[in-house]
Design a protein around this motif. Structure first.
Motif, mmCIF file in Angstrom:
data_model
loop_
_atom_site.group_PDB
_atom_site.id
_atom_site.type_symbol
_atom_site.label_atom_id
_atom_site.label_comp_id
_atom_site.label_asym_id
_atom_site.label_seq_id
_atom_site.Cartn_x
_atom_site.Cartn_y
_atom_site.Cartn_z
ATOM 1 N N GLU A 1 8.444 -5.812 8.526
ATOM 2 C CA GLU A 1 7.169 -5.113 8.705
ATOM 3 C C GLU A 1 6.320 -5.190 7.426
ATOM 4 O O GLU A 1 6.827 -4.993 6.323
ATOM 5 C CB GLU A 1 7.479 -3.658 9.044
ATOM 6 N N ILE A 2 5.047 -5.463 7.588
ATOM 7 C CA ILE A 2 4.153 -5.478 6.433
ATOM 8 C C ILE A 2 2.958 -4.558 6.666
ATOM 9 O O ILE A 2 2.674 -4.169 7.795
ATOM 10 C CB ILE A 2 3.617 -6.894 6.124
ATOM 11 N N ASN A 3 2.277 -4.259 5.582
ATOM 12 C CA ASN A 3 1.167 -3.318 5.622
ATOM 13 C C ASN A 3 0.172 -3.787 4.560
ATOM 14 O O ASN A 3 0.482 -3.802 3.371
ATOM 15 C CB ASN A 3 1.731 -1.929 5.293
ATOM 16 N N THR A 4 -1.019 -4.141 4.991
ATOM 17 C CA THR A 4 -1.981 -4.738 4.054
ATOM 18 C C THR A 4 -2.418 -3.780 2.949
ATOM 19 O O THR A 4 -2.968 -4.212 1.945
ATOM 20 C CB THR A 4 -3.251 -5.226 4.784
ATOM 21 N N THR A 5 -2.167 -2.470 3.152
ATOM 22 C CA THR A 5 -2.616 -1.507 2.141
ATOM 23 C C THR A 5 -1.517 -1.190 1.130
ATOM 24 O O THR A 5 -1.717 -0.404 0.208
ATOM 25 C CB THR A 5 -3.070 -0.181 2.789
ATOM 26 N N ASP A 6 -0.361 -1.779 1.320
ATOM 27 C CA ASP A 6 0.753 -1.584 0.405
ATOM 28 C C ASP A 6 0.499 -2.427 -0.856
ATOM 29 O O ASP A 6 0.281 -3.631 -0.761
ATOM 30 C CB ASP A 6 2.034 -2.058 1.133
ATOM 31 N N PRO A 7 0.520 -1.810 -2.039
ATOM 32 C CA PRO A 7 0.250 -2.589 -3.262
ATOM 33 C C PRO A 7 1.155 -3.814 -3.407
ATOM 34 O O PRO A 7 0.726 -4.831 -3.943
ATOM 35 C CB PRO A 7 0.494 -1.595 -4.398
ATOM 36 N N ASP A 8 2.382 -3.724 -2.888
ATOM 37 C CA ASP A 8 3.264 -4.893 -2.945
ATOM 38 C C ASP A 8 2.763 -6.019 -2.044
ATOM 39 O O ASP A 8 3.150 -7.165 -2.202
ATOM 40 C CB ASP A 8 4.691 -4.524 -2.522
ATOM 41 N N TYR A 9 1.963 -5.653 -1.049
ATOM 42 C CA TYR A 9 1.327 -6.680 -0.220
ATOM 43 C C TYR A 9 0.023 -7.135 -0.872
ATOM 44 O O TYR A 9 -0.198 -8.318 -1.086
ATOM 45 C CB TYR A 9 1.065 -6.160 1.190
ATOM 46 N N ASN B 1 -16.591 -3.719 -6.498
ATOM 47 C CA ASN B 1 -16.505 -4.104 -5.086
ATOM 48 C C ASN B 1 -15.053 -4.237 -4.641
ATOM 49 O O ASN B 1 -14.187 -4.605 -5.433
ATOM 50 C CB ASN B 1 -17.196 -5.454 -4.866
ATOM 51 N N THR B 2 -14.828 -3.956 -3.386
ATOM 52 C CA THR B 2 -13.509 -4.226 -2.805
ATOM 53 C C THR B 2 -13.646 -5.356 -1.800
ATOM 54 O O THR B 2 -14.744 -5.774 -1.457
ATOM 55 C CB THR B 2 -12.920 -2.973 -2.120
ATOM 56 N N MET B 3 -12.497 -5.837 -1.327
ATOM 57 C CA MET B 3 -12.510 -6.973 -0.406
ATOM 58 C C MET B 3 -12.736 -6.507 1.022
ATOM 59 O O MET B 3 -12.448 -5.362 1.366
ATOM 60 C CB MET B 3 -11.183 -7.725 -0.501
ATOM 61 N N PRO B 4 -13.223 -7.402 1.864
ATOM 62 C CA PRO B 4 -13.443 -7.046 3.270
ATOM 63 C C PRO B 4 -12.114 -7.008 4.017
ATOM 64 O O PRO B 4 -11.113 -7.522 3.534
ATOM 65 C CB PRO B 4 -14.305 -8.184 3.793
ATOM 66 N N GLN B 5 -12.151 -6.418 5.198
ATOM 67 C CA GLN B 5 -10.900 -6.260 5.950
ATOM 68 C C GLN B 5 -10.259 -7.600 6.298
ATOM 69 O O GLN B 5 -9.055 -7.678 6.507
ATOM 70 C CB GLN B 5 -11.154 -5.462 7.226
ATOM 71 N N TRP B 6 -11.077 -8.641 6.333
ATOM 72 C CA TRP B 6 -10.537 -9.962 6.685
ATOM 73 C C TRP B 6 -9.504 -10.452 5.683
ATOM 74 O O TRP B 6 -8.656 -11.273 6.017
ATOM 75 C CB TRP B 6 -11.656 -11.004 6.731
ATOM 76 N N ALA B 7 -9.604 -9.968 4.431
ATOM 77 C CA ALA B 7 -8.778 -10.535 3.371
ATOM 78 C C ALA B 7 -7.291 -10.456 3.701
ATOM 79 O O ALA B 7 -6.575 -11.451 3.655
ATOM 80 C CB ALA B 7 -9.072 -9.831 2.051
ATOM 81 N N GLY B 8 -6.845 -9.259 4.056
ATOM 82 C CA GLY B 8 -5.422 -9.062 4.297
ATOM 83 C C GLY B 8 -4.900 -9.858 5.477
ATOM 84 O O GLY B 8 -3.738 -10.276 5.503
ATOM 85 N N SER B 9 -5.772 -10.080 6.465
ATOM 86 C CA SER B 9 -5.320 -10.780 7.670
ATOM 87 C C SER B 9 -5.435 -12.294 7.527
ATOM 88 O O SER B 9 -5.052 -13.019 8.425
ATOM 89 C CB SER B 9 -6.123 -10.306 8.887
ATOM 90 N N CYS B 10 -5.956 -12.743 6.404
ATOM 91 C CA CYS B 10 -6.108 -14.184 6.201
ATOM 92 C C CYS B 10 -4.783 -14.882 5.937
ATOM 93 O O CYS B 10 -4.689 -16.088 6.059
ATOM 94 C CB CYS B 10 -7.028 -14.468 5.013
ATOM 95 N N TRP B 11 -3.790 -14.129 5.517
ATOM 96 C CA TRP B 11 -2.565 -14.803 5.088
ATOM 97 C C TRP B 11 -1.301 -14.061 5.493
ATOM 98 O O TRP B 11 -0.213 -14.439 5.110
ATOM 99 C CB TRP B 11 -2.593 -14.968 3.565
ATOM 100 N N TYR B 12 -1.422 -13.029 6.331
ATOM 101 C CA TYR B 12 -0.252 -12.212 6.656
ATOM 102 C C TYR B 12 0.844 -13.011 7.335
ATOM 103 O O TYR B 12 2.018 -12.686 7.230
ATOM 104 C CB TYR B 12 -0.654 -10.995 7.482
ATOM 105 N N HIS B 13 0.437 -14.081 8.056
ATOM 106 C CA HIS B 13 1.441 -14.916 8.722
ATOM 107 C C HIS B 13 2.432 -15.509 7.718
ATOM 108 O O HIS B 13 3.547 -15.855 8.075
ATOM 109 C CB HIS B 13 0.760 -16.031 9.503
ATOM 110 N N LEU B 14 2.019 -15.615 6.461
ATOM 111 C CA LEU B 14 2.905 -16.170 5.433
ATOM 112 C C LEU B 14 3.865 -15.104 4.897
ATOM 113 O O LEU B 14 5.028 -15.374 4.633
ATOM 114 C CB LEU B 14 2.076 -16.732 4.279
ATOM 115 N N ARG B 15 3.360 -13.890 4.762
ATOM 116 C CA ARG B 15 4.175 -12.857 4.144
ATOM 117 C C ARG B 15 5.368 -12.449 5.014
ATOM 118 O O ARG B 15 6.400 -12.034 4.505
ATOM 119 C CB ARG B 15 3.295 -11.641 3.832
ATOM 120 N N TYR B 16 5.216 -12.547 6.318
ATOM 121 C CA TYR B 16 6.331 -12.218 7.214
ATOM 122 C C TYR B 16 7.557 -13.094 6.927
ATOM 123 O O TYR B 16 8.681 -12.714 7.225
ATOM 124 C CB TYR B 16 5.933 -12.455 8.668
ATOM 125 N N MET B 17 7.296 -14.280 6.396
ATOM 126 C CA MET B 17 8.409 -15.188 6.138
ATOM 127 C C MET B 17 9.286 -14.671 5.004
ATOM 128 O O MET B 17 10.448 -15.041 4.895
ATOM 129 C CB MET B 17 7.874 -16.572 5.736
#
Length: 865
Positions: A128-136, A547-563
């Motif tokens: 399980e991953i969470n884009t708001t987790d600092p480790d993510y 500035n902070t990043m848009p919501q798209w940022a975290g979903s741009c690469w999550y498919h990689l982090r699951y690995m």
RNA sequence: GCCCGGAUGGCGGAAUCGGUAGACGCUGCAGACUUAAAAUCUGCUUUCCGUAAGGAAGUGGGGGUUCAAGUCCCCCUCCGGGCACCA
């Protein structure tokens, strides 16, 4: 071991097996692994406060069925889940209530997780991953640093969409018809400092990459159209004033250059001031003012009449030295091409309209090709191809030839060149919000930047791009420096208030002790300026990027982090990345056809370029599930009161019924209405399955026998079902797979006895769809618990062919009879027998057979009159 | 306006290498079981004519190709999605 109930009781069966899978780690993906891999991915949800929607389980169940199927077929399956948890709703809730977005997010995730687990998906929850987790998000920031280092990040004052209601900037894509996509608030143009990603550098690769993808054609076309590559030429026109400045225009039709009767500049074009005749200045200024005040909605409304004003200046056409007037008009966009066009009213509808409005000359230069037969040339404007007229030496050429020749001619004269433009704009990547990934970047003066860039061997030096990234802040030119990877994550600071600063800056700008820091230009360390400046030249004053990043940022690469979700050293371990590569199947809504899927492809290609991933594309096979409408055929919404809550369905019928029904509703890709009584049907089917195999006492039904041969017809039905279900899962035709299983179970119900092996094989087919019940019956029939681990049954196709065939006999195309005969019966024999059929004979009586159609094994048709 | 996708019984949908249209499910009707109900089971359920046997029509509308069209071709209507002054 099995649940403790005599009758089919989902409420006791489902939690039992969910617990069993969890305890046994049934759905853990393993890496490294010898088996072939299968990676099934769902678009991860934004965990909203409203909880799971009936649409979520649709795509998730489909993926789950395929993943369970692949597991049974011997694949090492990765099927993960996570949370796209940054974003506006939590922040807006925080503004209203003061509740920290992290708190809201945590509660929502817990609720979502609980709801999703109830449905019994074969998910590896350890990943399980969470884009708001600092480790993510440290890795999201790390990717940003790669973009920065490659020179793909720049900062610019841009007229952007500002939404007063949201107090935030929105991307072009987040604005629909002059209103915000989120909340439907009015928006306006404002010039603000923006961090921008050069996605346009990847435009061609993003187009080419589409070729090899197994994606819906319409989605590929949408991306192609969104990128909007157009080939043409830039042409330089000299302005006939004392200074002789040049205006460059972009055109896709250099072949019509002789037909250019005026030029149009966008009102914002930088040359407008210098070329406008002093006598016209007041009028021009007034027009520009009016254009500026117009909302984009007004400006882009096609129905509006075209407006514009003459500058008083003239330009010289480089091919024929014609002296043509220069206008400004807001139908020309400053943001596309060069912000200026040559107007060819004879061959462009927009220019034609404008020319008519202002009585500008119209010169035909293209005659249509072959279609001269009817003697009249088509009305102007004519946008098609043909051959050139009134075009000097180029007259007579075809439009295709002329495009090339005129472009070549311009190049030789240094008056132009071939050029490519894209509709795609660079990606405005900054958001003036709190609840997003902070950008690992800060701003220093020139001297400090020079200090940092002098040594490229330090953490900061290594992270720098070739040239500087600069921006005017408080009327001074400032230089961007990176917070290097060694210092990540850059976590969100606590704030007093979540209100945006209102100046166009994020709430982060309201915290001076976070904002203003001492920065070590070698190590990248930071220390608040509320502390004393540390000793050493390398410490400089800096202001953080707010500035902070848009919501798209975290979903741009999550498919990689699951690995490799827990990796502290890298975004993904290269070995694991090589094994899993990228999702083999990606299911999600078509509303993401352009934005998410384009951004993710862009980032993936960048990661490929920096060597972080081996593949060039993130999602090889993509499938869009259709949306589920309310039972009134309307889109589900609170205001319509037609929302179906999955929890309620599970309480009443169980998760297996929910899963089955969502799949039985219709083709996965179709938009389809929810039918409240339809769920009864699939629930009835499940109860029928139960009764077919389980007796009144909750034990194996007396109908089930062991030893001996299965009855021929039932055996055939089973293998037909294995074959159909297998093929249908592969093709994601899950509704027809279920139909076939219903047909089979109807046959079982009628049978006197069923072999245990037949029952077991059928349960295997059902297991991906209704996993809880399948596990339960499987266990009760004495199967080794964990049907999910059992290998998929193979269809014996030889059982499906039969020795006899049925011919349909038609007379004049109408069915008049049937004929059962041995498979190898010859044509003449079949035709003769067909004529013997009483009804066929009666229709042939008194007629002459003109033709005999014979399709072996299928059909006979007599044409007679 | 341009580019896609779609239209099949009362309803969701099956059937597209052209070859029995309406699988499967829902609804409805009739019946069985039951003291009764629920649950379950059986039969029927495209329309029209006919007591029936049977016949005719029929896949949004119109035309065409073919022995044969839901399926292929042309024109049109409606619905859904995307783009929308991108030169």
């Amino acid at each position: 071991m099995h649940a403790n109930c005599e009758q089919y009781d989902p409420a006791s069966i489902e939690p039992f097996w969910q617990d069993f899978w969890e305890r046994n780690g049934t759905f853990r993906a393993s890496d490294p692994d010898e088996r072939p891999r299968f990676y099934g991915l769902d678009m991860f949800p934004y965990p909203s406060g409203a909880g799971l929607h009936i649409g979520h389980p649709e795509g998730y169940t489909a993926t789950d069925i395929v993943c369970r199927f692949k597991k049974a077929r011997g694949f090492n399956v990765l099927h993960p889940m996570g949370w796209d948890a940054f974003g506006l709703p939590a922040e807006q809730y925080a503004i209203k209530t003061g509740t920290h977005p992290a708190q809201t997010t945590k509660a929502n995730i817990e609720n979502f997780r609980k709801q999703i687990k109830q449905i019994g998906f074969a998910i590896d929850w350890t990943r399980e991953i969470n884009t708001t987790d600092p480790d993510y998000y440290r890795w999201t920031q790390w990717i940003f640093l790669q973009l920065y280092r490659l020179g793909l990040v720049y900062v610019d004052e841009k007229p952007v969409w500002w939404c007063p209601e949201l107090r935030s900037v929105l991307a072009n894509e987040e604005v629909i018809q002059g209103r915000s996509e989120v909340g439907n608030h009015p928006v306006e143009r404002r010039n603000l400092r923006q961090v921008v990603l050069k996605i346009t550098d990847y435009a061609d690769r993003l187009i080419e990459g589409l070729n090899d993808l197994d994606w819906p054609e319409s989605t590929k076309r949408q991306q192609q159209a969104w990128i909007g590559r157009s080939e043409g030429a830039e042409v330089k026109f000299t302005i006939d004033t004392k200074a002789k400045p040049e205006v460059t225009v972009f055109t896709t039709r250099p072949d019509t250059l002789f037909g250019a009767t005026y030029l149009v500049l966008a009102p914002e074009h930088p040359l407008v001031d210098s070329i406008t005749d002093p006598s016209r200045m007041a009028d021009v200024e007034a027009y520009r003012e009016k254009a500026r005040a117009k909302s984009d909605l007004d400006r882009t409304d096609l129905a509006k009449e075209k407006t514009g004003i003459f500058t008083g200046a003239h330009a010289i056409n480089p091919v024929n030295q014609a002296r043509i007037p220069v206008w400004i008009a807001d139908y020309v966009l400053a943001s596309y091409g060069t912000g200026a066009i040559m107007a060819v009213p004879a061959h462009d509808e927009r220019d034609y309209e404008f020319a008519k409005e202002f009585q500008l000359p119209i010169q035909r230069v293209i005659e249509p090709g072959q279609s001269k037969g009817n003697g009249h040339t088509p009305e102007l404007p004519f946008g098609g191809d043909g051959s050139l007229v009134h075009s000097g030496d180029f007259s007579g050429l075809s439009t295709a030839e002329a495009r090339k020749k005129i472009t070549d001619h311009l190049s030789q004269q240094d008056a132009g060149k071939a050029s490519v433009n894209y509709r795609l704009r660079d990606w405005i990547f900054s958001r003036q919000r709190y609840w997003g990934e902070p950008m690992p970047m800060l701003w220093v003066n020139q001297e400090a930047w020079e200090k940092a860039s002098a040594n490229r061997e330090t953490p900061v030096g290594r992270a720098l791009p070739q040239g500087p990234v600069t921006s005017r802040i408080d009327d001074e030119v400032r230089y961007a420096l990176p917070i290097p990877p060694e210092q990540l994550p850059l976590t969100l600071p606590e704030v007093e208030t979540f209100q945006p600063a209102g100046t166009g800056e994020s709430p982060l700008a309201t915290i001076p002790e976070w904002l203003n820091v001492w920065f070590n230009t070698e190590t990248g360390e930071t220390l608040s300026q509320s502390e004393e400046r540390p000793a050493g030249d390398e410490w400089v004053a800096a202001r953080r990027e707010t500035n902070t990043m848009p919501q798209w940022a975290g979903s741009c690469w999550y498919h990689l982090r699951y690995m490799d979700p827990d990796n502290k050293e890298a975004l993904v371990d290269p070995e694991k990345e090589k094994y899993w590569q990228s999702p083999d199947l990606y299911i999600g809504g078509s509303e993401h056809a352009v934005l998410h899927l384009l951004y993710a492809r862009f980032w993936h290609k960048v990661l490929h370029d920096v060597g972080a991933v081996s593949s060039d594309e993130p999602y090889r096979k993509l499938f869009h599930q259709g949306i589920i409408l309310g039972d009134d055929g309307e889109k589900m919404s609170k205001s319509r009161g037609n929302v179906i809550n999955p929890d309620v369905v599970i309480d009443a019928y169980g998760a297996d019924s929910l899963r089955l029904f969502e799949m039985f509703l219709g083709p996965l890709e179709d938009m389809k209405p929810w039918n409240p009584s339809g769920i009864e049907g699939v629930h009835r089917f499940l109860k029928k399955v139960w009764r077919a195999f389980i007796g009144q006492d909750g034990k194996t039904s007396p109908k089930i026998i062991t030893g001996g041969e299965e009855a021929k017809d039932l055996q055939k039905a089973l293998h037909q079902t294995i074959h159909k279900v297998t093929e249908d899962i592969e093709g994601l035709r899950l509704n027809t797979a279920i139909s076939q299983m219903m047909i089979f179970i109807n046959q079982v119900t009628k049978a006197e006895a069923v072999q245990r092996s037949t029952a077991m094989a059928f349960l295997q087919l059902l297991a991906p769809f209704a996993p809880h019940m399948s596990e339960e019956i499987w266990a009760r029939l004495g199967g080794e618990p964990g049907i999910a681990n059992a290998p998929w049954p193979e269809a014996d196709l030889s059982l499906l062919t039969s020795d006899s065939v049925k011919y349909v006999v038609q007379v004049n195309g109408k069915v008049r009879g049937e004929l059962n005969t041995a498979k190898d019966t010859g044509k003449d024999e079949v035709l003769a027998a067909a004529k013997e059929i009483e009804k066929v004979a009666s229709f042939l009586e008194g007629k002459t057979i003109r033709k005999e159609i014979f399709v072996p094994g299928k059909i006979v048709n007599f044409v007679a009159n």
